[in-house]
Design a protein around this motif. Structure first.
Motif, PDB file in Angstrom:
ATOM      1  N   UNK A  39       0.776  -1.367  -0.135  1.00  0.00           N
ATOM      2  CA  UNK A  39      -0.212   0.073   0.046  1.00  0.00           C
ATOM      3  C   UNK A  39       0.926   1.115   0.149  1.00  0.00           C
ATOM      4  N   UNK A  40       1.931   1.006   0.533  1.00  0.00           N
ATOM      5  CA  UNK A  40       2.852   2.454   0.863  1.00  0.00           C
ATOM      6  C   UNK A  40       3.558   2.663  -0.529  1.00  0.00           C
ATOM      7  N   UNK A  41       3.964   1.390  -1.060  1.00  0.00           N
ATOM      8  CA  UNK A  41       4.547   1.526  -2.431  1.00  0.00           C
ATOM      9  C   UNK A  41       3.797   2.135  -3.342  1.00  0.00           C
ATOM     10  N   UNK A  42       2.406   1.619  -3.600  1.00  0.00           N
ATOM     11  CA  UNK A  42       1.589   2.008  -4.393  1.00  0.00           C
ATOM     12  C   UNK A  42       1.343   3.581  -4.349  1.00  0.00           C
ATOM     13  N   UNK A  43       0.970   4.084  -2.916  1.00  0.00           N
ATOM     14  CA  UNK A  43       0.825   5.333  -2.840  1.00  0.00           C
ATOM     15  C   UNK A  43       2.041   6.273  -3.201  1.00  0.00           C
ATOM     16  N   UNK A  44       3.264   5.688  -3.338  1.00  0.00           N
ATOM     17  CA  UNK A  44       4.178   6.546  -3.531  1.00  0.00           C
ATOM     18  C   UNK A  44       4.414   6.676  -4.826  1.00  0.00           C
TER      19      UNK A  44
END
Length: 242
Positions: A39-44
């Motif tokens: 989720x963090x990688x996608x958000x970034x």
């Protein structure tokens, strides 16, 4: 197209985040880590995770696919041939999964497991031809996935013939690398091309079914001690993992 590769060492495996930056929609394939990391990688990268795909029911680790799909509000996708006790979207050979300007086309490739799929990836901003193939534990770099845990070498031979018809220029994105219990002579390099594997991957290059079966069943490493339990957990039949 946005593409991120996640190399996991405990357990050894490879996950992918890919999708269309212009339409801000993406997919995670074969997740191993906790959902928050994807989720963090996608958000970034500005992507919303619309789909989470497991290429097969894993026997070497507990998949976080269902948990990630729930956390992201995404569809959880496996082959329609998968025997699961939890909700999922089943896909068939030739089905397409749209991600804005990126599209995934499903290839049924049983052998490592009965329900295994590969995914042809096309970025239509560049070409109408596929660019990459995500191969899970069917074709890995230097070898193929072992067959005796859940399926058969004969099935894998037929799946290999399907992959061998694809263009040599396709980049191969495998589901594991050296150190995985799901293969034997795996390279530590986590990417290759189909043409290089056709020339230098011994098992992938065999054209005789009898010779292929003999090789795949020769010098097989011990089965992961918890393979049956892990497949049960990933099928939703032992949710405690105990």
């Amino acid at each position: 197209m946005i593409l991120r590769q996640f190399l996991h060492s405990d357990p050894v495996g490879i996950s992918y985040l890919l999708g269309c930056g212009g339409k801000a929609t993406g997919v995670v394939i074969d997740p191993v880590s906790e959902p928050s990391s994807y989720l963090h990688a996608a958000g970034a990268t500005g992507l919303r995770i619309s789909y989470v795909i497991d290429t097969h029911v894993h026997a070497d680790h507990v998949s976080t696919g269902r948990a990630l799909a729930d956390a992201a509000g995404a569809e959880y996708v496996l082959s329609a041939k998968a025997d699961l006790a939890i909700p999922f979207k089943g896909v068939e050979d030739g089905d397409e999964i749209p991600l804005g300007n990126v599209v995934l086309r499903v290839l049924q490739t049983p052998g490592h497991t009965p329900e295994h799929i590969c995914l042809l990836v096309t970025d239509r901003t560049r070409a109408d031809e596929p660019w990459l193939v995500v191969t899970g534990h069917t074709l890995m770099i230097g070898d193929l996935g072992r067959t005796e845990l859940a399926a058969s070498a004969e099935d894998l031979f037929r799946s290999v013939q399907k992959l061998r018809t694809l263009p040599d220029y396709l980049e191969v994105l495998p589901g594991a690398y050296a150190g995985s219990v799901c293969g034997r002579s795996l390279s530590a390099n986590p990417t290759s091309t189909l043409g290089f594997e056709k020339r230098h991957n011994r098992a992938f290059g065999i054209e005789s079914e009898d010779e292929f079966v003999r090789l795949m069943l020769d010098d097989v490493p011990p089965a992961p001690p918890e393979a049956a339990r892990l497949r049960a957990v990933n099928s939703g039949r032992n949710l405690t993992g105990a």
